[in-house]
Design a protein around this motif. Structure first.
Motif, mmCIF file in Angstrom:
data_model
loop_
_atom_site.group_PDB
_atom_site.id
_atom_site.type_symbol
_atom_site.label_atom_id
_atom_site.label_comp_id
_atom_site.label_asym_id
_atom_site.label_seq_id
_atom_site.Cartn_x
_atom_site.Cartn_y
_atom_site.Cartn_z
ATOM 1 N N CYS A 1 172.889 -5.515 33.060
ATOM 2 C CA CYS A 1 173.896 -4.572 33.553
ATOM 3 C C CYS A 1 173.736 -4.448 35.055
ATOM 4 C CB CYS A 1 173.714 -3.207 32.892
ATOM 5 S SG CYS A 1 172.103 -2.465 33.209
ATOM 6 N N VAL A 2 174.756 -3.925 35.700
ATOM 7 C CA VAL A 2 174.667 -3.696 37.133
ATOM 8 C C VAL A 2 173.541 -2.697 37.379
ATOM 9 C CG1 VAL A 2 175.877 -2.800 39.156
ATOM 10 C CG2 VAL A 2 177.106 -4.213 37.482
ATOM 11 N N GLY A 3 172.634 -3.039 38.267
ATOM 12 C CA GLY A 3 171.464 -2.205 38.536
ATOM 13 C C GLY A 3 170.267 -2.567 37.672
ATOM 14 N N GLY A 4 170.443 -3.505 36.758
ATOM 15 C CA GLY A 4 169.367 -3.894 35.844
ATOM 16 C C GLY A 4 168.190 -4.543 36.542
ATOM 17 N N LEU A 5 168.454 -5.305 37.604
ATOM 18 C CA LEU A 5 167.369 -5.967 38.323
ATOM 19 C C LEU A 5 166.467 -4.932 38.995
ATOM 20 C CD1 LEU A 5 166.014 -8.557 39.236
ATOM 21 C CD2 LEU A 5 167.586 -8.616 41.176
ATOM 22 N N ARG A 6 167.049 -3.922 39.576
ATOM 23 C CA ARG A 6 166.255 -2.853 40.203
ATOM 24 C C ARG A 6 165.415 -2.142 39.152
ATOM 25 N NH1 ARG A 6 167.437 2.268 40.119
ATOM 26 N NH2 ARG A 6 169.638 1.857 39.794
ATOM 27 N N ARG A 7 166.030 -1.792 38.051
ATOM 28 C CA ARG A 7 165.322 -1.086 36.978
ATOM 29 C C ARG A 7 164.182 -1.958 36.435
ATOM 30 N NH1 ARG A 7 169.202 1.254 32.790
ATOM 31 N NH2 ARG A 7 170.027 -0.762 33.314
ATOM 32 N N HIS A 8 164.455 -3.239 36.205
ATOM 33 C CA HIS A 8 163.439 -4.162 35.699
ATOM 34 C C HIS A 8 162.272 -4.279 36.684
ATOM 35 C CE1 HIS A 8 161.542 -7.726 34.039
ATOM 36 N NE2 HIS A 8 161.743 -8.348 35.190
ATOM 37 N N SER A 9 162.557 -4.431 37.963
ATOM 38 C CA SER A 9 161.503 -4.583 38.965
ATOM 39 C C SER A 9 160.629 -3.344 39.047
ATOM 40 C CB SER A 9 162.107 -4.897 40.334
ATOM 41 O OG SER A 9 162.778 -6.144 40.282
ATOM 42 N N VAL A 10 161.232 -2.171 38.967
ATOM 43 C CA VAL A 10 160.458 -0.923 38.993
ATOM 44 C C VAL A 10 159.591 -0.818 37.741
ATOM 45 C CG1 VAL A 10 160.638 1.598 38.919
ATOM 46 C CG2 VAL A 10 162.034 0.297 40.523
ATOM 47 N N GLU A 11 160.137 -1.190 36.588
ATOM 48 C CA GLU A 11 159.353 -1.155 35.351
ATOM 49 C C GLU A 11 158.152 -2.100 35.433
ATOM 50 O OE1 GLU A 11 162.049 -2.030 32.184
ATOM 51 O OE2 GLU A 11 162.968 -0.043 32.251
ATOM 52 N N VAL A 12 158.351 -3.292 35.981
ATOM 53 C CA VAL A 12 157.249 -4.243 36.123
ATOM 54 C C VAL A 12 156.191 -3.682 37.076
ATOM 55 C CG1 VAL A 12 156.615 -6.540 36.996
ATOM 56 C CG2 VAL A 12 158.616 -6.266 35.530
ATOM 57 N N ALA A 13 156.617 -3.066 38.174
ATOM 58 C CA ALA A 13 155.662 -2.474 39.122
ATOM 59 C C ALA A 13 154.876 -1.341 38.469
ATOM 60 C CB ALA A 13 156.396 -1.975 40.362
ATOM 61 N N GLU A 14 155.546 -0.498 37.705
ATOM 62 C CA GLU A 14 154.848 0.595 37.018
ATOM 63 C C GLU A 14 153.861 0.042 35.998
ATOM 64 O OE1 GLU A 14 158.156 2.811 35.496
ATOM 65 O OE2 GLU A 14 158.330 4.024 37.324
ATOM 66 N N PHE A 15 154.256 -0.994 35.272
ATOM 67 C CA PHE A 15 153.370 -1.600 34.288
ATOM 68 C C PHE A 15 152.154 -2.230 34.968
ATOM 69 C CE2 PHE A 15 152.100 -5.300 31.713
ATOM 70 C CZ PHE A 15 151.631 -4.616 30.595
ATOM 71 N N ALA A 16 152.384 -2.945 36.060
ATOM 72 C CA ALA A 16 151.284 -3.587 36.783
ATOM 73 C C ALA A 16 150.300 -2.542 37.311
ATOM 74 C CB ALA A 16 151.837 -4.431 37.931
ATOM 75 N N ARG A 17 150.826 -1.448 37.850
ATOM 76 C CA ARG A 17 149.956 -0.385 38.353
ATOM 77 C C ARG A 17 149.130 0.218 37.231
ATOM 78 N NH1 ARG A 17 149.976 4.833 38.472
ATOM 79 N NH2 ARG A 17 152.102 5.053 37.766
ATOM 80 N N SER A 18 149.763 0.498 36.097
ATOM 81 C CA SER A 18 149.016 1.091 34.985
ATOM 82 C C SER A 18 147.997 0.102 34.425
ATOM 83 C CB SER A 18 149.961 1.581 33.887
ATOM 84 O OG SER A 18 150.578 0.499 33.236
ATOM 85 N N LEU A 19 148.341 -1.168 34.386
ATOM 86 C CA LEU A 19 147.401 -2.177 33.907
ATOM 87 C C LEU A 19 146.204 -2.300 34.849
ATOM 88 C CD1 LEU A 19 146.909 -4.257 31.691
ATOM 89 C CD2 LEU A 19 148.155 -5.907 33.092
ATOM 90 N N SER A 20 146.441 -2.148 36.136
ATOM 91 C CA SER A 20 145.338 -2.266 37.103
ATOM 92 C C SER A 20 144.305 -1.163 36.923
ATOM 93 C CB SER A 20 145.874 -2.256 38.531
ATOM 94 O OG SER A 20 146.285 -0.953 38.908
ATOM 95 N N THR B 1 143.462 0.088 33.989
ATOM 96 C CA THR B 1 142.761 -0.078 32.716
ATOM 97 C C THR B 1 141.679 -1.149 32.798
ATOM 98 O OG1 THR B 1 144.328 -1.707 31.879
ATOM 99 C CG2 THR B 1 144.799 0.608 31.401
ATOM 100 N N THR B 2 141.712 -1.958 33.832
ATOM 101 C CA THR B 2 140.699 -2.987 34.020
ATOM 102 C C THR B 2 139.730 -2.523 35.102
ATOM 103 O OG1 THR B 2 142.176 -4.116 35.541
ATOM 104 C CG2 THR B 2 142.180 -4.887 33.273
ATOM 105 N N ARG B 3 138.945 -1.523 34.776
ATOM 106 C CA ARG B 3 138.071 -0.869 35.755
ATOM 107 C C ARG B 3 137.080 -1.822 36.424
ATOM 108 N NH1 ARG B 3 139.890 3.973 35.187
ATOM 109 N NH2 ARG B 3 140.057 5.084 33.238
#
Length: 74
Positions: free
Chosen positions: A11-30, A32-34
């Motif tokens: 959808c229009v705006g989907g790329l922005r939403r996807h990129s933010v979701e990936v960034a949030e996931f990467a931050r949370s994953l970082s 968990t790997t203490r």
């Protein structure tokens, strides 16, 4: 811009939403790997996640009345 033709965030705006979701996931994953946390540059991780699909802006096209499709340049 859309992230895909028919799947996630097609959808229009989907790329922005996807990129933010990936960034949030990467931050949370970082966090968990203490054992690796001292070696992770969080700024680089976030920037990489935000721009990982930057070429999608030339790959996808939105045609009014037709929908989302791959662009001729994609």
């Amino acid at each position: 811009m859309a992230a895909a033709e028919a799947m996630h965030q097609a959808c229009v705006g989907g790329l922005r939403r996807h990129s933010v979701e990936v960034a949030e996931f990467a931050r949370s994953l970082s966090t968990t790997t203490r054992q690796y946390a001292p070696f992770i540059d969080l700024d680089c991780l976030i920037v990489g996640a935000l721009v990982h699909n930057v070429s999608k802006m030339t790959e996808m096209a939105v045609d009014r009345g037709v929908g989302i499709r791959r662009a001729p340049t994609g």
